[in-house]
Enzyme design. Structure first.
Site, PDB file in Angstrom:
ATOM      1  N   PRO A  88      12.237  -9.132  31.380  1.00 47.74           N
ATOM      2  CA  PRO A  88      12.113  -9.211  29.802  1.00 47.74           C
ATOM      3  C   PRO A  88      11.613  -7.985  29.203  1.00 47.74           C
ATOM      4  CG  PRO A  88      10.873 -11.035  30.964  1.00 47.74           C
ATOM      5  CD  PRO A  88      11.282 -10.028  31.959  1.00 47.74           C
ATOM      6  N   CYS A  89      12.084  -7.568  28.040  1.00 49.79           N
ATOM      7  CA  CYS A  89      11.950  -6.417  27.571  1.00 49.79           C
ATOM      8  C   CYS A  89      11.109  -6.414  26.193  1.00 49.79           C
ATOM      9  CB  CYS A  89      13.481  -5.874  26.960  1.00 49.79           C
ATOM     10  SG  CYS A  89      14.514  -6.944  25.809  1.00 49.79           S
ATOM     11  N   GLN A  90      10.385  -7.549  25.889  1.00 54.36           N
ATOM     12  CA  GLN A  90       9.651  -7.436  24.457  1.00 54.36           C
ATOM     13  C   GLN A  90       8.694  -6.057  24.602  1.00 54.36           C
ATOM     14  OE1 GLN A  90       9.890 -10.149  26.551  1.00 54.36           O
ATOM     15  NE2 GLN A  90       9.547 -12.099  25.516  1.00 54.36           N
TER      16      GLN A  90
END
EC number: 2.1.1.37
Length: 465
Positions: free
Chosen positions: A74-76
């Site tokens: 995940p890159c949030q």
């Protein structure tokens, strides 16, 4: 090569690797809906699994003995669309590195936003991977040069145990197309590399791309695309309109022409422009956002690289867009997967840098002797399967375990060892070349390369992941 995907989502990366010839042996994701979509479309490989459980994941994945572990954590926490605070989601990048290090496959492939490369989390994850013996190559790319009509800017980190850092850099860069793919390329009649399978009904499409399964083959199949062929109605409407809208980020423009790539697909890409945007439209928009075509879910899915016959299982349109936005575009994964596969099989490899023979001559040898040294070096590379070890003594130690080397005459073995040591000395005297990785030759005349690759600050936000 056997592949296992982490953070698999609906299966974009797995689909791409499958199209590149990989055997899928498993996939994990924490979202049940995504795994259901994966299993419906890619194959029955996906399971719901919380990858915070690193030890459990290592045990389960090791049973499948993958050659490569892939995934896009995940890159949030890194994305420009987020708060840029490294918290729970960022820790999953560390989980990825620890799982890879625990299972110890030969290869790994990680995808993320480019900002991850400057994060504290990546510094820790990279150190874990280096301690485990992986040489690392990094590609920062605009995906419109890698098979999708979308200026999605991402980094891809490739590692292989025993190689030196930068070993695959140039091969990954050379996989870029000469120009970016546009929306017209995908939805128009003249589709690059398209195949024409005449449909029996006007409502069905007849043009199929190279990265998706073809329809049933009949005697009339595989004819040239006719000049008067018209795309599917919804695609024809898009091409006729000539413009699309997507919600911009931080004051960027919202309108794109069909003769350029789409901006990054997000979970809001299906939304129409709001009154707020229409009342303060970006001055660089070529037309009013109110006059643009409306993208359908099918079109958004195909812009992200999913085939037209992909079945999305979800009651919520936003859930479908979330799965689409989260995905690694399958054509991009296929293209990079082929680079890895070719290197793994020894079908491609590093090139000897120009100037090596001249350097040998400067050291007091004849030119014919210099060419013999170069020939011995090539022989060493062939025996090693084109691998580039982190130091010459490791290469020599590996060679001495190979039957093909052991069976050589004593003089030939001595020549090969000497050639490897001479080449290392040559690299040590050319530090700028060495910084890019051992045995590297820059391709000449590749004018599009700088456009296909992007700097760390030249990024699109990602609302999807």
């Amino acid at each position: 090569m056997k592949a296992f995907e982490l953070f698999a989502g609906a299966g974009g990366m797995s689909l791409g690797l499958k199209n590149a010839g990989f055997e899928l042996v498993g996939a994990f994701d924490a979202w049940k809906l995504a795994t259901e979509n994966y299993n419906t479309n890619v194959g029955p490989h996906a399971e719901v699994f919380d990858l915070k459980d690193v030890a459990g994941a290592v045990v389960e994945i090791a049973r499948r003995s993958p050659d490569i572990i892939v995934g896009g954590p995940p890159c949030q926490d890194y994305s420009l669309a987020g708060k840029r605070e490294e918290q729970a989601n960022a820790s999953l990048t560390k989980s990825f590195s620890m799982i890879v290090s625990g299972v110890r496959p030969e290869w790994f492939l990680m995808e993320n936003v480019i900002q991850v490369l400057t994060s504290d989390t990546w510094m820790v994850a990279k150190e874990v991977l280096k301690v485990a013996g992986f040489g690392i190559s990094i590609l920062k790319a605009d995906c419109s040069f890698y098979g999708v009509p979308q200026s999605r800017r991402r980094c891809f980190v490739v590692g292989r145990r025993g190689e030196c850092d930068g070993f695959l850099d140039k091969a990954l860069e050379r996989a870029a197309s000469d120009r970016p793919m546009t929306l017209r390329d995908l939805f128009g009649a003249a589709v690059p590399e398209a195949l024409y399978f005449p449909a029996r009904m006007p409502s069905k499409r007849s043009v199929w791309g190279p990265d998706e399964p073809a329809p049933t083959i009949r005697s009339s199949s595989l004819r040239p695309v006719p000049a008067n062929y018209m795309p599917h109605d919804e695609d024809a409407a898009l091409i006729e309109n000539g413009y699309v809208y997507t919600r911009p980020f931080r004051g960027g423009r919202g309108v794109r022409s069909v003769d350029e790539p789409m901006s990054t697909i997000t979970r809001t890409s299906f939304e129409r422009p709001t009154g707020r945007y229409l009342n303060a439209q970006n001055e660089k928009d070529p037309v009013s956002a109110a006059d643009t075509a409306v993208l359908t879910l099918s079109q958004i899915s195909r812009i992200q690289g999913f085939p037209a016959d992909w079945r999305w299982l979800a009651k919520s349109k936003r859930d479908i867009c979330q799965m689409i936005a989260n995905a690694v575009p399958a054509p991009v994964a296929a293209r990079l997967g082929k680079v890895i596969m070719d290197w793994h099989r020894g079908e491609s490899g590093a090139e000897i840098i120009d100037g090596f023979v001249d350097w040998v001559v400067l050291k007091g040898r004849s030119r014919s002797s210099g060419y013999n040294v170069k020939s011995s070096l090539r022989r060493a590379r062939k025996l090693l399967g084109n691998r580039i070890f982190d130091n010459v003594e490791m290469e020599i130690a590996a060679l001495q375990q190979l039957a093909g080397f052991v069976s050589l005459p004593v003089a030939s073995k001595s020549d090969i060892r000497q050639a490897l040591r001479l080449y290392t000395a040559f690299l040590n005297e050319t530090p700028k070349v060495k910084k890019k990785g051992r045995l590297r030759k820059t391709p000449a005349g590749n004018d599009n390369l700088s456009a296909a690759l992007v700097d760390v600050d030249d990024t699109d936000a990602d609302f999807g992941t």
